[in-house]
Design an enzyme around this catalytic site. Structure first.
Site, PDB file in Angstrom:
ATOM      1  N   GLU A 127       0.851  -1.190   0.000  1.00 15.31           N
ATOM      2  CA  GLU A 127       0.000   0.000   0.000  1.00 15.31           C
ATOM      3  C   GLU A 127       0.885   1.237   0.000  1.00 15.31           C
ATOM      4  OE1 GLU A 127      -2.835   0.337   3.192  1.00 15.31           O
ATOM      5  OE2 GLU A 127      -3.767   2.086   2.306  1.00 15.31           O
ATOM      6  N   GLY A 268       3.351   2.455  10.853  1.00 18.05           N
ATOM      7  CA  GLY A 268       3.109   1.627  12.031  1.00 18.05           C
ATOM      8  C   GLY A 268       2.952   0.147  11.713  1.00 18.05           C
ATOM      9  N   ALA A 269       2.088  -0.152  10.748  1.00 13.01           N
ATOM     10  CA  ALA A 269       1.799  -1.549  10.430  1.00 13.01           C
ATOM     11  C   ALA A 269       0.945  -1.595   9.182  1.00 13.01           C
ATOM     12  CB  ALA A 269       1.048  -2.211  11.587  1.00 13.01           C
ATOM     13  N   GLU A 271      -2.173  -3.960   7.049  1.00 17.15           N
ATOM     14  CA  GLU A 271      -3.256  -4.932   7.246  1.00 17.15           C
ATOM     15  C   GLU A 271      -3.369  -6.007   6.167  1.00 17.15           C
ATOM     16  OE1 GLU A 271      -3.721  -1.597   6.459  1.00 17.15           O
ATOM     17  OE2 GLU A 271      -5.363  -1.359   5.031  1.00 17.15           O
ATOM     18  N   ASN A 272      -2.282  -6.348   5.449  1.00 16.63           N
ATOM     19  CA  ASN A 272      -2.356  -7.364   4.395  1.00 16.63           C
ATOM     20  C   ASN A 272      -3.221  -8.554   4.827  1.00 16.63           C
ATOM     21  OD1 ASN A 272      -0.026  -5.893   3.223  1.00 16.63           O
ATOM     22  ND2 ASN A 272       1.029  -6.831   4.963  1.00 16.63           N
ATOM     23  N   HIS A 304      -6.296  -2.119  15.314  1.00 19.77           N
ATOM     24  CA  HIS A 304      -6.554  -1.385  14.067  1.00 19.77           C
ATOM     25  C   HIS A 304      -6.330  -2.289  12.850  1.00 19.77           C
ATOM     26  CE1 HIS A 304      -6.550   2.330  11.532  1.00 19.77           C
ATOM     27  NE2 HIS A 304      -5.737   1.593  10.779  1.00 19.77           N
ATOM     28  N   GLU A 305      -5.183  -2.923  12.798  1.00 19.65           N
ATOM     29  CA  GLU A 305      -4.890  -3.760  11.620  1.00 19.65           C
ATOM     30  C   GLU A 305      -5.847  -4.943  11.563  1.00 19.65           C
ATOM     31  OE1 GLU A 305      -3.084  -2.159   9.713  1.00 19.65           O
ATOM     32  OE2 GLU A 305      -2.142  -0.862  11.201  1.00 19.65           O
ATOM     33  N   HIS A 308      -9.190  -3.932  10.191  1.00 20.69           N
ATOM     34  CA  HIS A 308      -9.185  -3.714   8.749  1.00 20.69           C
ATOM     35  C   HIS A 308      -9.657  -4.954   7.985  1.00 20.69           C
ATOM     36  CE1 HIS A 308      -7.757   0.218   7.683  1.00 20.69           C
ATOM     37  NE2 HIS A 308      -6.556   0.113   8.231  1.00 20.69           N
TER      38      HIS A 308
HETATM   39  N1  B3K Z   1      -2.977   0.968   5.686  1.00 19.30           N
HETATM   40  C1  B3K Z   1      -1.659   1.163   6.246  1.00 19.30           C
HETATM   41  C2  B3K Z   1      -1.010   2.425   5.825  1.00 19.30           C
HETATM   42  C3  B3K Z   1      -0.276   2.333   4.533  1.00 19.30           C
HETATM   43  C4  B3K Z   1       0.509   3.585   4.259  1.00 19.30           C
HETATM   44  C5  B3K Z   1       1.105   3.562   2.905  1.00 19.30           C
HETATM   45  N2  B3K Z   1       1.942   4.708   2.641  1.00 19.30           N
HETATM   46  C6  B3K Z   1      -1.676   1.092   7.721  1.00 19.30           C
HETATM   47  C7  B3K Z   1      -2.954   1.358   8.385  1.00 19.30           C
HETATM   48  O1  B3K Z   1      -3.519   2.423   8.311  1.00 19.30           O
HETATM   49  O2  B3K Z   1      -3.470   0.475   8.997  1.00 19.30           O
HETATM   50 ZN    ZN Z   2      -5.404   1.724   8.826  1.00 19.14          ZN
END
Ligand code: B3K
Ligand code: ZN
Length: 878
Positions: A127, A268-269, A271-272, A304-305, A308
């Site tokens: 991402e 931070g992290a 969410e794959n 949070h992750e 997602h």
């Molecule tokens: N979705 C990712 C953030 C990706 C940032 C890319 N530059 C983390 C999050 O918001 O959970």
């Molecule tokens: Zn997020």
């Protein structure tokens, strides 16, 4: 280096992809510098697309080895390929298969986007647009495909091989030292959710039984030897899974859930699907190495992750303009989770502090943008606190306006209608319009209009008529590209208190019965006057309770009113707000008159301290006075950080002196006993004790030094140790240097702890700090290639040390400029983020403004800037 994109991308230009990719089969052969990727894409024309369009796939710094169409190798004349684009003009009408082979150099990938190495491990970050750095693809969130991934590597190099979805098989590659693993993710997903990890990692395992009785295998992979530090993250994961079932009816959907912690990560992290990849800062914790803040951060980011999985993965975004669809909503969900796990009031205060610290300045400066932007140059620059935190506030307002039941039914409808799709904000809002029967057209303006609305209030009491007229008005200041603002829908939670602190009934003909019954006034026009009846004496107004909307409140309550609210308001948020308003009043009073009047605040805090046992965490928040950043934001123009700092220190010293004996008693009484536990109640006691230490030291340096030194020596956990070190850092002298040296000796090599050591030194508000930071940049544990190190040292200096960063000789700006330009060729996301420390430059007084403007112009004049950095620098100049 990625080519600076020249064309702006616009929401208005959105059109569906011309092709669909139903399935993707990836085959990775991992090698540090020559990784081979074979991608087999099942393509067909998208009925919603342009039926005569050529196939154009995105790439970024790719090296193509070969391509086959329906099994036939294509000759050089049959397609066009550059590092950033693959074009096939003669496209078959029937569905077809494209096989694309690329070669990557993970070790050379310093941007940490795409496939890269962290230590000896291989990992990915896709991402927003990292997948195109792995293979040519329709790298956009509305192209959903089912992925099968085979990974092959040297057994000794990468015994662990992970990807999205469920494990299918693994085994040895005959006649070699290599092995492979095969993964299949049955849920169609966009490419940004693809992930792969290969490496030699330690693992912590557990399991979770879902609400329908399915057993999910959980694993957290960390550096060998750090396994015990992953226990809290695992616990937080299981609590998150249960909470999402209980609060939103959302069940996990794969057989496994894997988390990998890496030490080189841009944010931070991530969410794959089924394979979250984390900055190890948000996984690893032990009492000796992590503070209470770290524990809370881990709990929040793990949640949070995980959340997602439904808000982001099962339902994703149609395009990147809709980023808040997943981020604002998921932040809201993680905030609610933390509120349920901890103290709701303290969580809310912390979230609002964060919003005001980061989002309000963003919304008031040259980088302001709507929660759903309508144009961008570089999407990575829009992972902002506006999209995330203001995005979460919009969801919170929506829930407040339509009520909890309608909100939950709207969420259920959203999952029902849009599962498996790439959705928009309109799709989302339509579910709540349906569940509540409310027209949300006007409310939706929150998504498209930037800037923080200012709500101005005044009240008039008529003792003869026993009425109280509350006048409310709103106005949103202009932001880049939006000069004329319309009124928005603002839910204002309200209570009136009588003379003896009793809550008064709200009686009025100027408000709807539901508004009065709920104590929730909806301000949706420029002005509104509400005349309350049956008010026996001049009331005290408690407005914007619980911070019911992300607005600035301009009101001028008498100090006595604030003192009364601090004592009697039954909304803990507004009790805390009263403490902050009193502190701001004392500080700005000193700036104007030179005299400090903190009597009212001191007395109010004294009363709170007497009841500290009731809620130590909340009292700690009230005692935490506004920071320099808060003051700069409240001042808004002609900011002179030296003056703000002086006034703030004067207030701290005064509070420390006048409450000396109470603070002393608390510091002694709340001393840590027994083993460390990270729960909120224990953390609250530590927070209170440590804020009293800070104030005691402000009031009496000698006493502070001896208390802090003793606490530093005997602390049984990192929270208390670091708080003592922070106090010593402010006090200076030999004791400070000795403590820093001891701390280093104790934690050398423990990168996450050494980051704290870097940060505290970078934040010392003394002239010598700039030199100190320059010195630390050559420290052997510092590295310009590691985002955590750069943020810990340079980020802390630029964002957390206003007097030194804004030194009048320009040395702080020079330091930042040099670092930004050094980091940019390696890692544009990090350099762009660092530079946004200058986003409020126009609010500075003129000498500093000129100095900053010169640095920004110097940056813009460089050739070969990354698209990320150029975008921030150009917009900052405005
Ligand atoms: N979705 C990712 C953030 C990706 C940032 C890319 N530059 C983390 C999050 O918001 O959970
Ligand atoms: Zn997020």
């Amino acid at each position: 280096m990625r080519h600076p994109s020249t064309a702006a991308i616009r929401l208005a230009d959105y059109r569906p992809a011309d092709f669909a990719i139903d399935s993707v089969e990836l085959d990775f052969s991992l090698h540090p510098t020559k990784t081979r990727v074979s991608a087999r894409l099942a393509l067909r024309r998208n009925p919603a697309g342009d039926s005569s369009a050529p196939l154009v796939l995105d790439g970024d710094e790719l090296m193509l080895l070969g391509v086959k169409l329906d099994g036939r190798t294509l000759g050089p004349g049959e397609y066009e390929a550059t590092p950033d684009r693959f074009t096939l003009t003669n496209v078959p009408d029937a569905p077809f298969t494209l096989e694309i082979d690329t070669e990557l150099n993970p070790s050379g990938n310093t941007q940490l986007s795409g496939l890269y190495r962290s230590g000896s491990a291989y990992c990915t970050q896709c991402e927003a647009e990292g997948f195109r750095r792995i293979t040519y693809f329709l790298d956009r969130p509305d192209v959903l495909s089912v992925y099968t991934t085979r990974i092959e590597a040297e057994k000794s190099d990468a015994p662990i091989l992970l990807s999205n979805g469920n494990p299918v098989e693994h085994g040895d590659v005959a006649g070699s030292n290599r092995h492979y693993a095969l993964w299949r993710d049955p849920f169609p997903k966009p490419s940004y959710l693809f992930a792969l990890v290969g490496g030699d990692l330690g693992v912590v395992r557990d399991e979770f039984t879902t609400m329908s009785g399915r057993v999910v295998e959980l694993a957290i992979y960390v550096e060998h030897g750090k396994e015990s530090r992953a226990a809290y993250a695992m616990d937080a994961l299981k609590r998150s899974m249960r909470w999402d079932e209980e609060k939103f009816g959302r069940e996990y959907d794969l057989d496994v859930f894997n988390i990998v912690a890496v030490s080189d990560f841009n944010m931070g992290a991530m969410e794959n699907k089924g394979l979250n990849i984390f900055n190890d800062k948000y996984v690893l914790a032990s009492p000796d190495t992590a503070t209470d803040g770290d524990y809370a951060g881990i709990e929040g980011v793990i949640a949070h992750e995980y959340f997602h999985n439904w808000t982001g993965n099962r339902i994703t975004c149609r395009d990147w303009f809709q980023l808040c669809l997943k981020e604002g909503l998921t932040v809201f969900r993680d905030q609610e989770f933390s509120a349920d796990m901890r103290s709701r009031a303290v969580e809310r205060i912390g979230d609002v502090r964060g919003l005001r610290l980061a989002q309000f300045p963003e919304d008031a400066g040259p980088l302001a943008h709507p929660v759903r932007p309508d144009v961008y140059q570089e999407i990575n620059n829009f992972y902002t606190s506006t999209v995330y935190e203001k995005g979460a506030e919009i969801i919170r307002m929506l829930r407040t306006l339509i009520g909890e039941d309608n909100f939950r039914r709207g969420m259920d409808l959203y999952f029902e209608r849009f599962d498996g799709t790439a959705a928009t904000i309109e799709d989302f809002l339509s579910c709540f319009a349906a569940s509540s029967g409310r027209d949300l057209t006007h409310f939706a303006l929150w998504y498209s209009q930037a800037g923080t609305p200012v709500v101005t209030t005044s009240g008039e009491y008529d003792s003869a008529a026993q009425t109280f007229a509350l006048k409310l008005s709103q106005q949103t200041p202009p932001t880049p590209g939006q000069s004329d603002k319309k009124p928005v829908v603002i839910p204002l939670a309200l209570a009136l208190f009588g003379e003896n602190g009793q809550k008064l009934d709200l009686v009025s003909e100027d408000a709807a019965p539901t508004e009065l019954a709920r104590g929730l006034i909806e301000l949706d026009s420029a002005e509104r006057v509400i005349r309350f009846r049956e008010i026996p004496s001049r009331p005290v107004v408690s407005l914007l309770r619980g911070f019911s909307a992300p607005v600035r409140l301009e009101q001028a309550p008498a100090s006595e009113d604030l003192e009364r609210l601090l004592a009697c308001d039954d909304d803990p948020f507004n009790r805390w707000q009263a403490s902050q308003s009193l502190a701001l009043r004392a500080i700005f009073g000193r700036l104007e008159t030179g005299a400090l009047d903190a009597r009212g605040l001191s007395e109010a805090l004294r009363l709170l301290l007497a009841k500290a046992e009731d809620d130590p965490a909340l009292v700690a928040q009230a005692l935490s006075l506004p920071s320099d950043i808060d003051l700069a934001r409240e001042k808004g123009r002609d900011v002179d950080p030296d003056q703000l700092f002086e006034a703030r220190m004067a207030l701290r010293a005064e509070i420390g002196r006048s409450l000396g004996s109470e603070l002393d008693a608390i510091h002694a009484r709340f001393s840590a006993a027994g083993a460390f536990t990270p729960d909120a109640a224990s953390a609250g006691r530590r927070a209170l004790r440590n804020v009293t230490l800070d104030l005691l030291a402000a009031g009496d340096a000698e006493k502070g030094r001896s208390l802090a030194t003793a606490q530093f020596e005997t602390a049984g956990n990192m929270t208390d140790k670091l708080a003592a070190l922070a106090t010593l850092a402010l006090l200076g002298g030999h004791a400070r240097e000795e403590a820093f040296a001891k701390f280093y000796a104790q934690y050398a090599g423990d990168a996450l702890v050494i980051d704290k050591w870097f940060s505290l030194q970078a934040m010392i508000p003394e002239a010598a700090t700039t030199q100190r930071v320059l010195g630390l940049m050559t420290h052997r544990e510092f590295s310009m290639s590691n985002p955590n190190r750069v943020r810990a040292l340079i980020g802390a200096f630029a964002n957390g040390n206003l007097t030194r960063f804004h030194a009048l000789d320009g040395s702080g700006y020079d330091l930042l400029t040099a670092v930004v330009l050094e980091v940019d060729p390696k890692n544009p996301q990090v350099s762009a983020r660092l530079l946004s420390a200058l986003r409020s430059w126009r609010t500075m007084e003129s000498r500093r403004r000129d100095l900053i403007e010169a640095r920004l112009k110097h940056i813009v004049a460089q050739e070969n800037l990354s698209a990320d950095l150029r975008d921030i620098a150009t917009r900052a100049l405005g």
